[in-house]
Every structure is written in structure tokens, then in C-alpha cells.
Scaffold this active site. Sequence first.
Site, mmCIF file in Angstrom:
data_model
loop_
_atom_site.group_PDB
_atom_site.id
_atom_site.type_symbol
_atom_site.label_atom_id
_atom_site.label_comp_id
_atom_site.label_asym_id
_atom_site.label_seq_id
_atom_site.Cartn_x
_atom_site.Cartn_y
_atom_site.Cartn_z
ATOM 1 N N ARG A 1 23.722 -13.699 3.083
ATOM 2 C CA ARG A 1 22.757 -12.648 2.720
ATOM 3 C C ARG A 1 23.246 -11.822 1.531
ATOM 4 O O ARG A 1 22.464 -11.414 0.683
ATOM 5 C CB ARG A 1 22.493 -11.750 3.933
ATOM 6 C CG ARG A 1 21.620 -12.443 4.981
ATOM 7 C CD ARG A 1 21.081 -11.446 5.975
ATOM 8 N NE ARG A 1 22.167 -10.877 6.763
ATOM 9 C CZ ARG A 1 22.127 -9.678 7.332
ATOM 10 N NH1 ARG A 1 21.059 -8.914 7.196
ATOM 11 N NH2 ARG A 1 23.147 -9.225 8.036
ATOM 12 N N HIS B 1 9.077 3.102 8.897
ATOM 13 C CA HIS B 1 8.888 2.138 9.991
ATOM 14 C C HIS B 1 7.686 2.576 10.827
ATOM 15 O O HIS B 1 7.560 3.760 11.153
ATOM 16 C CB HIS B 1 10.159 2.069 10.842
ATOM 17 C CG HIS B 1 10.060 1.052 11.921
ATOM 18 N ND1 HIS B 1 10.251 -0.297 11.676
ATOM 19 C CD2 HIS B 1 9.739 1.155 13.229
ATOM 20 C CE1 HIS B 1 10.065 -0.966 12.803
ATOM 21 N NE2 HIS B 1 9.753 -0.107 13.755
ATOM 22 N N ASP C 1 16.820 -0.735 11.535
ATOM 23 C CA ASP C 1 15.858 0.309 11.914
ATOM 24 C C ASP C 1 16.575 1.507 12.533
ATOM 25 O O ASP C 1 16.223 2.010 13.598
ATOM 26 C CB ASP C 1 14.783 -0.253 12.864
ATOM 27 C CG ASP C 1 13.846 -1.204 12.130
ATOM 28 O OD1 ASP C 1 13.640 -1.019 10.914
ATOM 29 O OD2 ASP C 1 13.338 -2.135 12.778
ATOM 30 N N HIS D 1 -1.311 3.314 8.794
ATOM 31 C CA HIS D 1 -1.176 3.301 7.332
ATOM 32 C C HIS D 1 -1.651 4.622 6.726
ATOM 33 O O HIS D 1 -1.043 5.124 5.776
ATOM 34 C CB HIS D 1 -1.958 2.136 6.726
ATOM 35 C CG HIS D 1 -1.223 0.844 6.832
ATOM 36 N ND1 HIS D 1 -1.801 -0.330 7.221
ATOM 37 C CD2 HIS D 1 0.079 0.546 6.609
ATOM 38 C CE1 HIS D 1 -0.891 -1.297 7.242
ATOM 39 N NE2 HIS D 1 0.245 -0.785 6.869
ATOM 40 N N MET E 1 10.758 -6.748 4.283
ATOM 41 C CA MET E 1 10.946 -7.327 5.610
ATOM 42 C C MET E 1 12.263 -8.114 5.763
ATOM 43 O O MET E 1 12.450 -8.812 6.746
ATOM 44 C CB MET E 1 9.740 -8.187 5.997
ATOM 45 C CG MET E 1 8.418 -7.395 6.027
ATOM 46 S SD MET E 1 8.472 -5.803 6.923
ATOM 47 C CE MET E 1 8.154 -6.372 8.593
ATOM 48 N N SER F 1 0.832 -1.213 0.000
ATOM 49 C CA SER F 1 0.000 0.000 0.000
ATOM 50 C C SER F 1 0.868 1.265 0.000
ATOM 51 O O SER F 1 0.507 2.266 -0.623
ATOM 52 C CB SER F 1 -0.983 -0.002 1.180
ATOM 53 O OG SER F 1 -0.314 0.131 2.398
ATOM 54 N N GLU G 1 1.116 6.921 7.037
ATOM 55 C CA GLU G 1 2.229 6.546 6.147
ATOM 56 C C GLU G 1 1.985 6.984 4.709
ATOM 57 O O GLU G 1 2.885 7.512 4.052
ATOM 58 C CB GLU G 1 2.434 5.023 6.177
ATOM 59 C CG GLU G 1 2.981 4.517 7.497
ATOM 60 C CD GLU G 1 3.306 3.032 7.475
ATOM 61 O OE1 GLU G 1 4.252 2.643 8.162
ATOM 62 O OE2 GLU G 1 2.610 2.259 6.782
ATOM 63 N N ASN H 1 13.826 4.282 4.392
ATOM 64 C CA ASN H 1 12.909 3.290 4.973
ATOM 65 C C ASN H 1 11.769 3.987 5.711
ATOM 66 O O ASN H 1 11.932 5.098 6.214
ATOM 67 C CB ASN H 1 13.669 2.403 5.961
ATOM 68 C CG ASN H 1 12.820 1.287 6.535
ATOM 69 O OD1 ASN H 1 12.022 0.673 5.819
ATOM 70 N ND2 ASN H 1 12.969 1.007 7.816
#
Length: 193
Positions: A68, A112, A148, A174, A93, A16, A177, A110
Site C-alpha cells: 500500500r 464519515h 475511521d 449528504h 475509499m 459531491s 455533509e 475525514n
Amino acid sequence: MNATPRLAILISGTGSNMEAIARACRDGSLDAKTAVVISDNPNAEGLRRARRMGIDTAVCRYRRGVPREENEAPIVEEIRSRGVDWIVLAGFMKVLTPSFVREFPGRVINIHPSILPAFPGAHAIRDALAAGADFTGVTVHIVDELVDHGPIIAQEEASILPGDTEETLAARIHAIEHRLYPRTLRQIIHEDI
Ligand code: GAR
């Protein structure tokens, strides 16, 4: 930097925030282009949303038992080959490695769902509720080599109301955001902060 800055938006789920940013690019309120939406999760709803908007997508699956950095290599390749200027994490994530972040210094952003440094991690909304906090909120920050963490560009609080569930609080977060992320990206990309 391209004349019209090019974004890679990284997602793992609903998308979203990706959609809010892509719409802002499209309606001109954010002078940037969504070059590609990249997901580690092939079933992410956000991939379908991106395709419906005619945006290129790429799936870069992570393999178990593989370092990774190796899992990130296809993401780096997508970003490089598409001439991307900014990497926008929108519900991605997986934790990016320091070596990924060093490839694109100051260019990874980012969002959060908490007022960092409170409630870092993958369950920030649930954790704020469980802690009995009066408020939580949203943080937009530049990504550094810690999780973070990194220079905070914008924060907005959301109150936690009596009777809130994870769903009702998530909906309030949301809504913040979707307004805050495109606006803050505009500030970061065009006001050179
Ligand atoms: C957003 O609330 C975002 O802040 C959060 O995931 C959600 C993705 O929603 N990100 C994190 O928790 C990162 N640690 P969306 O897929 O609908 O944009």
C-alpha cells in the site's frame, strides 16, 4: 502553512462533498484553495466535476499485489509538489497506511457517514439501516493510524424514518455533509483546534 491554506481533496466517487468544499473556497466562506483533487479511480464522477470547476486533478491508481505504501507514493508526491497544507478525504475509499498518516500528522481530515464509533467501514449507511437504528449521522474527524478513528471535531445526527431506503437516508446524510464539512474545515483550519 501557506497564507491561503492549500487543500488536496481525495475522492473515489461522486465528489459531491469535494464540490461543496471547492464552492466554499470559491465563494470565500472557506478561506482556502483547492490545490488539487486526487482520485484512485480514473472514472470517478468527482474528477469531471472538479475539471468543470477548473480545478487541477490527478489520478493515482492502485496496483494489485503492490504494498500500500508504494501505491500511496504518487499521492504523497502530488501533495508535496503542490505545497498542500491539508489533506481532505471526501469519499476516498482506500484505507491510508500509518506511514502516510505519520507524514502529515494532524493534517488529514475525514468525513464519515455515521456517528463514529458506530458503523465504521465502507457501508455505514447500509449498516445503520440493517441494524434497525433510530438514528445515524455524520462525523468529521482528524485521521489517526486506525481506520475511521481519530479526534472527533464535529458530529450531527440524522434520524432514520420509517420506510427509509439506502437512497433516501443517503440523501438526508449528504445534505448534512455538504453543510457540515465546509463549516468544520473552517473551524479546523482557522480556529486552530
Ligand atoms: C460520503 O457520504 C462520505 O461520508 C462517505 O462517502 C460518501 C462520498 O460521497 N465516506 C465514507 O464512507 C468513508 N468511509 P461524495 O463522493 O458524493 O462526496
